[in-house]
Every structure is written in structure tokens, then in C-alpha cells.
Design a protein around this motif. Structure first.
Motif, short mmCIF file in Angstrom:
data_model
loop_
_atom_site.label_atom_id
_atom_site.label_comp_id
_atom_site.label_asym_id
_atom_site.label_seq_id
_atom_site.Cartn_x
_atom_site.Cartn_y
_atom_site.Cartn_z
N GLY A 302 11.78 6.03 6.71
CA GLY A 302 11.83 4.57 6.79
C GLY A 302 10.68 4.00 7.58
N ILE A 303 10.32 4.64 8.70
CA ILE A 303 9.21 4.16 9.53
C ILE A 303 7.91 4.21 8.73
N HIS A 304 7.70 5.34 8.02
CA HIS A 304 6.48 5.48 7.22
C HIS A 304 6.45 4.44 6.09
N GLN A 305 7.58 4.26 5.42
CA GLN A 305 7.61 3.31 4.30
C GLN A 305 7.35 1.89 4.77
N ALA A 312 -1.38 0.21 4.13
CA ALA A 312 -1.37 1.59 3.64
C ALA A 312 -2.10 2.54 4.58
N GLU A 313 -3.08 2.03 5.33
CA GLU A 313 -3.87 2.90 6.20
C GLU A 313 -3.07 3.43 7.39
N THR A 314 -1.89 2.87 7.63
CA THR A 314 -1.11 3.35 8.77
C THR A 314 -0.67 4.80 8.58
N PHE A 315 -0.45 5.22 7.33
CA PHE A 315 0.03 6.58 7.10
C PHE A 315 -0.71 7.31 5.97
N GLU A 316 -1.81 6.75 5.47
CA GLU A 316 -2.59 7.45 4.45
C GLU A 316 -4.08 7.40 4.83
N ILE A 317 -4.71 8.58 4.86
CA ILE A 317 -6.13 8.64 5.22
C ILE A 317 -7.03 8.57 4.00
N MET A 318 -6.44 8.56 2.81
CA MET A 318 -7.19 8.37 1.57
C MET A 318 -6.29 7.62 0.60
#
Length: 517
Positions: A302-305, A312-318
Motif C-alpha cells: 500500500g505504501i509503494h502504491q 512514479a520516481e518514488t519507487f521506480e528507478i526506470m
């Protein structure tokens, strides 16, 4: 191109069709190899190791055909350190616009013992075979197999011999995945410093993944001066596999600040290549595989979503589109939060207020505790009590009779009740289940693709009840149907109809237009 830019260029040498195919059970047909080779050529791979021509007539034909069709890449064949292998390799690759012969011999004490050669005898064989290869082709690669377990003084000696004999690329293989990144870099650095003529050739690195360090070892070698990485799609290869093409390429792309290197790879073709290799080799990609795994761009927490929905950059590096995917996947499961549930319901056409969301969220959590993954149709079912559209019972199976066996043809006689009206049909198929599905399709026309058909026995014994799961996809909409019966074909029919009913409901839903940026 300036000298500095030339030094920044890292060549990608793909050996999916040679080392990758050596994975037990990964044998590929000629047409499958041609298909992979064409994609590799199009996506910008610099060198394609197309096979081991002496290994079989099939391998020889594959290398020959790939050499004939390649438009951009250097086409390479593998050969052991003997004239027969090298001649056969040249016979196959000579058809290429840019041919290469790759010859090798094991140089570590363990590998020298196999042909029973002492250091001097092996050195002489290296000189003879590399010289012979260079007489045939001006692009010769030489590899001291098990280089990372070869005595350093002897490794320097034989590398110097290979360079003097005409090798243009020297590959340093970690054949058994034994080394660590610091050692990998140190080995390349030592050879560049100690071997005369090292500045006139390209050093390559070939790392296996037995200890899970193949990608790290390859990148460490590049940092030390190697300018060719040998790799495979999905890391396919002997034992635990090789350096994965997608990992090294994307690592250099994402961390260009500390790895300022360039490749010619079109990264938007990576996912296409991954899926193609997985399909033809029969080796599925593990869900949590870096870059190309199903979960690489999926978020359930839930935190990631919540973070992804905001930025999107909070949890994806690409970004998914960098590798050829359309979008990130917010996987609905027991770890999902309210923000993700609200977003998913909006995609399905349900706008909910805070109070209704709280009610649905409680029931969603109860369902998620029972299921590993909650699909779209599960959420639709949760919303049915407030939905003003028709329920999931527009189509019902009233009667089914199937004829099957060795004599054929396999036939399904079916009566469906559609919106309260009975309809009868007889269909022929390739097996009883295919006949049943065709019967349903003829009465309820659709263009849905069957993505999944699974049968599980609920209990043991010949009277076991079969549970059948069906997953359909139409226009981006995915639905699943399930049914259980002691007759597997009846369960299949009801599961398919169950999915069709859900598909009919989904057709009535229109996702809201994407908000403008």
C-alpha cells in the motif's frame, strides 16, 4: 568519433544462441534461432555468437543461415583449439558481412589436465590455432577458459601469445562463476598493465552466475577497461546462467553517472526479446527477475502504491516504457491500500465516495486474504451489489453432450440460455474442450483471447471433482471464470461461460479518460 567516445563504447556480445542453448532442455529449432537472431540484429547487438558449428549439422546450418541474413551485427561461431573446429567455424561464418571466429582452450590447472598438456605444450597449441584462425579471418577472438582460476603469470603469457598470433579480441571468462567483482576488475587491470600489445586489442568479459554475481563481475571488468560484455537474454546459459544482457545494459543506462558507458542497444526491444527467448527455450522468467520479471514493475504494498500514484520516481528507478512495457502494474493483493483500490476501481469505471470505499475496502481485504492476487473481475464482483447493470448470469449452460475418443470427430452439442432465451448449437473441435468453447463462441460472439486454461483435482481418486479456471482477454480487459464438477468437460464449459458473463459486464464499463499531464 573521438578517442574518448570510443573508449566509452561497450560492445554487446550476445551468446544466447550458443551458451544459452547449452542450458539443459533449451534446445531451439532452426526457425526459432533465426527469429531470435533477427531480433538481436535489429535491437543493436554488436556481435551475435550464433552457435558451435562443429557440434552438429543443425548447429552448422543455423550459424550459416544467421550469417547470411544478418544486416548489422558481427556473426561469430565458436571453435575449440584445433584446425578441424576452426575450419568448420569459418565455413559457416564466412557468409556474414562481418564474420568472426571465436576459439578457446581451458588454461587453468584443472583444464590443462583434461588434454594432458603442460604449460609449454598448451602455449604452442594456442599459437598454432589462433594463427590458423587469423589466416582465415581478420576478426579473431580467443578465450582462455576458466581464466579466473588460471595462474596469473601463465595467463599473462598465453594472452600475449594469442595477441601476437593475431587475436583481435581477448575474452576473459569466469567459466564457473567463481570470482567476485573486485577480482574481476583486478584481472582485467593486471592484463592491461602487464601484457605487451594489450592496448591494441579489445578485452571482453564472460561471467557465469553460479554465485549470483555475473552482472556485478561484468560491470566491474568494464570499469577496469574491458570493452566487450558477453551476455545472454534472460541470463540463459550453463548451470545458473550468464550475465543478463538486459541487466548490464539497463544498469549502464540508469547509472550513467558512475558508469559513463554507451551501447547501441535499443532498450525498448528488451521485453520483446525476453519474452521471445522464454517462449522458444521453454525457460520461463522468474517473477522477481531484474528488469524483465513479471514483478519488476509491479507494486502491491500500500505504501509503494500510494507513492507510485503520486510520483512514479518514488519507487521506480526506470520507466516501464524504457524496456518496452506499456505501464507499471499495481498488483491488487492483501498489502494494497485504499489509494490503490480507489485507482483500480476508477480504471474499471467505478467512481466511489469515501464511505463506499471504506465498505468495499473491508470486503476487498477479506477476499485478498484468501487469494494471492485479486483480478479485475473479482473487484467487479465486489461492486455488483451497487451496480445498476445486469448481473453475471446473462448466459447459462442448460445442456451439454460431448462425443470424443479415437474415432472422432470430437463434437459438442450445447444448449445455452441467453437473456432467458434457449439457443442450441453443435460444434466440432480439436478435442472435447475445444469443441465446447467453439460452441459457446458461436452463440456468444467475441474476440477474446484464451490466456489461461487450468484444471486441478480438488480431491484424489478417479471420482475427484475437477476445478477449471479460464482467463480471457478482450481489448485490454481481463476476466477469469471458474467452475467445479466431477465431469471435467462440464466444469470447462461452465468456467468458460462464467468468464463470458463477466466479459459482458466489462463491456458495459467504460474507463474514464486519462487525466491530462
Amino acid at each position: 568519433m573521438t578517442d574518448a567516445k570510443a573508449q566509452d563504447r561497450v560492445l554487446i556480445f550476445d551468446t544466447t544462441l550458443r551458451d544459452g542453448e547449452q542450458s539443459p532442455g533449451a534446445t531451439m529449432t532452426l526457425e526459432e534461432k533465426l527469429q531470435i537472431a533477427q531480433l538481436l540484429d535489429e535491437m543493436g547487438v554488436d556481435i551475435i555468437e550464433a552457435g558451435f558449428p562443429i557440434a552438429s549439422e543443425g548447429d552448422f546450418e543455423a550459424v550459416t543461415r544467421i550469417a547470411q541474413i544478418a544486416q548489422n551485427a558481427v556473426i561469430c561461431g565458436l571453435a575449440r583449439a584445433n584446425f578441424k573446429d576452426i575450419d568448420r567455424c569459418w565455413e559457416a561464418v564466412r557468409h556474414a558481412k562481418q564474420p568472426r571466429i571465436h576459439t578457446f582452450i581451458g588454461t587453468s590447472p584443472l583444464h590443462r589436465a583434461i588434454p594432458n598438456l603442460d604449460q609449454d605444450q598448451m602455449a604452442e597449441r594456442i599459437h598454432e590455432t589462433v594463427s590458423h584462425a587469423r589466416d582465415l579471418c581478420d576478426n579473431v577472438q580467443w578465450s582462455p577458459m576458466d581464466a579466473t582460476r588460471t595462474e596469473h603469470d601463465y595467463l599473462c603469457r598465453v594472452v600475449e601469445i594469442a595477441i601476437k598470433a593475431g587475436a583481435t579480441t581477448i575474452n576473459i571468462p569466469d567459466t564457473v562463476g567463481y570470482t567476485a567483482p573486485r577480482e574481476s576488475a583486478g584481472l582485467i587491470r593486471m592484463l592491461r598493465e602487464k601484457v605487451p600489445g594489450a592496448d591494441t586489442i579489445t578485452f571482453a568479459t564472460h561471467c557465469h552466475n553460479d554465485l549470483g554475481m555475473a552482472t556485478a563481475n561484468a560491470l566491474a571488468a568494464v570499469e577496469a577497461g574491458a570493452r566487450q560484455i558477453e551476455c545472454t537474454i534472460n541470463g540463459l546459459g550453463e548451470r545458473a546462467g550468464n550475465t543478463a544482457l538486459e541487466e548490464v545494459v539497463m544498469a549502464m543506462k540508469v547509472r550513467n553517472d558512475i558508469m559513463p558507458y554507451r551501447t547501441g542497444i535499443d532498450t525498448t526491444r528488451i521485453m520483446q526479446a525476453s519474452r521471445l527467448v522464454a517462449t522458444v527455450s521453454g525457460f520461463p522468467v522468474q517473477f522477481n527477475k531484474a528488469i524483465v520479471g513479471k514483478n519488476a514493475f509491479a507494486h502491491e504494498s500500500g505504501i509503494h502504491q500510494d507513492g507510485m500514484l503520486k510520483n512514479a520516481e518514488t519507487f521506480e528507478i526506470m520507466r516501464p516504457e524504457h524496456v518496452g512495457l506499456n505501464a507499471t502494474s499495481l498488483v491488487m493483493g492483501k498489502h494494497s491500500g485504499r489509494a490503490a483500490l480507489r485507482s483500480k476501481l476508477a480504471e474499471l469505471g467505478y467512481g466511489v465516495g469515501d464511505n463506499q470505499l471504506n465498505d468495499v475496502f473491508v470486503r476487498f481485504k477479506e477476499l485478498a486474504d484468501r487469494k494471492k492476487e485479486v483480478f479485475d473481475d473479482d473487484l467487479i464482483a465486489l461492486m455488483q451489489d451497487t451496480d445498476t447493470h445486469a448481473a453475471n448470469d446473462r448466459v447459462q449452460v442448460k445442456r451439454l453432450r460431448v462425443v470424443c475418443g479415437t474415432d472422432g470427430p470430437q463434437t459438442a452439442e450445447m444448449t445455452l440460455v441467453i437473456d432467458g432465451v434457449e439457443h442450441e448449437v453443435t460444434s466440432i473441435g480439436d478435442g472435447p474442450v475445444d469443441a465446447v468453447f467453439k460452441a459457446v463462441q458461436s452463440l456468444v460472439p467475441n474476440t477474446a483471447k484464451l490466456n489461461l486454461y487450468q484444471v486441478h483435482a480438488v480431491t484424489e481418486g478417479t471420482d475427484a471433482q475437477a476445478t477449471v479456471s479460464v482467463r480471457l482477454e478482450e481489448g485490454g480487459k481481463i476476466v477469469t471464470g471458474q467452475s467445479a464438477d466431477t465431469d471435467t468437460v462440464v466444469a470447462s464449459a461452465r468456467a468458460y461461460v462464467n468468464a463470458i458473463n463477466k466479459l459482458l459486464v466489462r463491456r458495459l464499463k467504460t474507463a474514464p479518460e486519462a487525466a491530462s499531464a
